[in-house]
Scaffold this active site. Structure first.
Site, PDB file in Angstrom:
ATOM      1  N   TYR A 284       0.824  -1.215   0.000  1.00  0.00           N
ATOM      2  CA  TYR A 284       0.000   0.000   0.000  1.00  0.00           C
ATOM      3  C   TYR A 284       0.858   1.264   0.000  1.00  0.00           C
ATOM      4  CZ  TYR A 284      -3.625   3.281   1.553  1.00  0.00           C
ATOM      5  OH  TYR A 284      -4.497   4.340   1.666  1.00  0.00           O
TER       6      TYR A 284
ATOM      7  N   GLY B  46       4.389   0.957  -0.076  1.00  0.00           N
ATOM      8  CA  GLY B  46       5.582   0.626  -0.845  1.00  0.00           C
ATOM      9  C   GLY B  46       5.524   1.074  -2.288  1.00  0.00           C
TER      10      GLY B  46
ATOM     11  N   ARG C  83      10.159 -10.783  -4.682  1.00  0.00           N
ATOM     12  CA  ARG C  83      10.161 -12.014  -3.889  1.00  0.00           C
ATOM     13  C   ARG C  83       9.429 -13.143  -4.612  1.00  0.00           C
ATOM     14  NH1 ARG C  83       7.083 -11.776   0.144  1.00  0.00           N
ATOM     15  NH2 ARG C  83       5.896  -9.946  -0.500  1.00  0.00           N
TER      16      ARG C  83
ATOM     17  N   LYS D 215       0.344  -8.045  -8.422  1.00  0.00           N
ATOM     18  CA  LYS D 215       1.675  -7.661  -7.946  1.00  0.00           C
ATOM     19  C   LYS D 215       2.723  -7.832  -9.037  1.00  0.00           C
ATOM     20  CE  LYS D 215       0.921  -8.312  -2.999  1.00  0.00           C
ATOM     21  NZ  LYS D 215       1.393  -8.948  -1.754  1.00  0.00           N
TER      22      LYS D 215
ATOM     23  N   LYS E  52       8.177  -2.805  17.387  1.00  0.00           N
ATOM     24  CA  LYS E  52       8.945  -1.804  16.648  1.00  0.00           C
ATOM     25  C   LYS E  52      10.138  -1.324  17.465  1.00  0.00           C
ATOM     26  CE  LYS E  52       5.247  -0.117  13.645  1.00  0.00           C
ATOM     27  NZ  LYS E  52       4.355   1.004  13.275  1.00  0.00           N
TER      28      LYS E  52
END
Length: 312
Positions: A14, A16, A35, A44, A138
């Site tokens: 979203y 990226g 990937r 994608k 995080k």
């Protein structure tokens, strides 16, 4: 000054995909990790091909192939992780830590921007459970980055406009109603709303800027620091109609979480901290951070009003 080469991981996501475009638009040689896990996801794959046609380099690599990560990192000066929040939670924190190890081993990266882009986890000690696990994880990644001596910039982009503004700050709504709206508490707690394309633009601006090295970039466009009632009022003016307002107390909001699944509870926890506790606006930035719209006044950011015009 020569522009840095950039590797974006999570480039089909979203945020990226916006980072890839912003990097190319700002003249950076841009690499996107391709990937094999994408498989036959045609959307994608077509997106990756479109990046290639725009001038990006597609680099094969996978978190399950550590050497491929190291090899990809060695191609660039800057690494940006845009792995979505869904993938950061639970066991997927290992992906971020694996990337930190690959950057450390490669030894050539001048700047790493980990996958954050929301609330600054260092500023929300009293986050609501279960959402607080997101911030705790995080901080684990941050600790690994700093212990490895990797130069960094953390980006705190606050509320993504697509998720908050479109739904008039209501959970699980992304289109504004022309009839009614649920007001959280008194509706006067301030939050900060940023268009996703602007997040990408500001993020890429930081990567060669010495002012943001080893600091947190806070994206706080001054005209977008608004309460929910102010957002609703802007929408009412655009549609020339008053909405029916239903007030939801903090207690009722928290009670509504009990019967939801874990992922929804995490999401509601974040909404609670933003809209009831004011976690985005209850602190000053200080010396360890910089504010994006002040650093880059040349960026004409999208106001909440202009963002809402798309829905009229």
């Amino acid at each position: 000054m020569e522009k840095s080469k950039v590797l974006i991981i999570g480039g089909t996501g979203y945020l990226g995909k916006r980072l890839v475009k912003a990097s190319l638009e700002q003249g950076h040689e841009t690499f996107v990790l391709s990937r094999p896990e994408i498989g036959v996801d045609i959307d994608k794959i077509e997106m990756l091909i479109s990046f290639k046609m725009m001038g990006a380099h597609l680099v094969p690599g996978s978190f399950s192939d550590y050497k491929s990560l190291v090899d990809a990192v060695k191609l660039v000066d800057v690494v940006i992780s845009a792995v979505s929040g869904v993938h950061i939670r639970s066991h997927s924190i290992l992906l971020q830590l694996k990337l930190v190890e690959a950057i450390k081993e490669a030894g050539n990266v001048k700047r790493f921007l980990p996958s954050e882009f929301g609330t600054d986890p260092a500023r929300i000690e009293n986050a609501t459970a279960p959402g607080k696990v997101t911030f705790e994880e995080k901080m684990v990644v941050r600790k690994a980055i700093e212990e490895a001596g990797i130069p960094f910039t953390y980006v705190s982009a606050n509320c993504f406009a697509g998720y908050f503004v479109g739904g008039l700050c209501q959970f699980a709504k992304i289109l504004p109603s022309k009839d009614s709206v649920v007001i959280h508490g008194d509706g006067n707690i301030k939050a900060i709303y940023v268009a996703e394309d602007d997040i990408a633009t500001y993020t890429i601006k930081t990567i060669d800027d010495p002012r943001t090295l080893n600091k947190t970039l806070y994206i706080r466009p001054p005209n977008n620091i608004l309460s929910q009632r102010e957002v609703v009022h802007i929408w009412e003016n655009l549609i020339a109609k008053q909405l029916h307002k239903i007030t939801l107390s903090k207690q009722d909001f928290l009670a509504s979480m009990k019967d939801l699944d874990y992922a929804q509870q995490v999401g509601l926890s974040h909404y609670h901290d933003v809209l009831y506790e004011g976690c985005l606006t209850n602190f000053e930035i200080g010396d360890e951070g910089e504010e994006a719209s002040q650093l880059y006044p040349e960026v004409i950011y999208t106001t909440v009003e202009n963002y809402l015009k798309r829905y009229v």
